[in-house]
Design a protein around this motif. Structure first.
Motif: not given
Length: 262
Positions: A150-159, A215-221
């Protein structure tokens, strides 16, 4: 360098109330004139999951009882990434009137757009709980690790949003090009099909190359109680840091020229 960083931090502290107002404005405008309002952030992923489960579950002959949860996890993260980056891309241009009249750190506009979408995204995560119950997926201690993707997807979207916001001021066709790019990202993120089938084939590199898939794969994990994929996690964070650095450099170097093109 340290002087500039200190100055930026002071400006951020001074503008934090404006950032809060911009975020709340973005949340309110998302469902303006909608009778259900913020409830749509819960209904929309549920309805889309039902449609995608019926369509792709029938076409692919999926018998897995957790298939709806598999789709929902992918759909939630992709929807946030898509809406956040598209909103950030046009954030500077949409606030042209304010930029001409009042001095505000210009990065506040793409940042507020990403944050407002993030708030809506976090609210929509609530729908995972009843679907876990329906699919008989019991939470484990690994659900606590969900904060990492969740933190990773925020950083990626912002960048990515900062890069798009800079380009959009000078080249507005980027919005249409990004729509096409998002379609490619969606189909290579394994949202509604089994990733293992593609990974085992010659086109498997498409998934591994796409950081949104990681991101999606690790979120599902985390949701399913499986260990995180460290390689995908490292690649995702590396990509996020790179796009954030590149996005900020591009933005700060060209921000003084924005007023000439708005």
């Amino acid at each position: 360098m340290l002087v500039k960083l200190k100055k930026t931090c002071k400006q951020f502290v001074k503008s934090r109330n404006l950032l809060q107002e911009l975020v709340m404005k973005g949340v309110r405008l998302k469902y303006r004139r909608s009778y259900l309002g913020i409830i749509w952030s819960l209904l929309e992923p549920i309805l889309m999951t039902i449609v995608l489960t019926i369509v792709f579950g029938t076409l692919l002959g999926k018998k897995d009882p957790t298939f709806p949860l598999y789709i929902l996890c992918g759909r939630l993260l992709y929807s946030f990434f898509s809406s956040a980056t598209k909103g950030a891309a046009k954030a500077v241009r949409m606030h042209a009137g304010m930029i001409r009249k009042v001095y505000v750190p210009k990065y506040m506009y793409p940042l507020s757009s990403v944050l407002s979408n993030y708030v809506i995204f976090l609210i929509s995560l609530v729908v995972i709980v009843p679907l876990c119950v329906y699919c008989h997926v019991a939470p484990t201690w690994r659900i606590l690790l969900v904060v990492i993707p969740l933190f990773e997807v925020f950083l990626m979207a912002y960048g990515v949003g900062m890069i798009l916001a800079t380009i959009d001021v000078f080249f507005r066709d980027i919005e249409y090009l990004w729509d096409v790019s998002l379609m490619v990202i969606m189909y290579t993120s394994a949202i509604f099909y089994d990733a293992n089938k593609l990974l085992s084939g010659p086109a498997g590199w498409l998934l591994c190359f796409n950081p949104v898939y990681g991101l999606i794969a690790n979120f599902r994990n985390c949701v399913y109680g499986r260990p995180l994929d460290i390689k995908l996690l490292a690649y995702g964070f590396g990509f996020s840091i790179v796009v954030m650095v590149v996005g900020h450099i591009m933005f700060y170097r060209r921000q003084d020229e924005f007023i000439l093109y708005l």
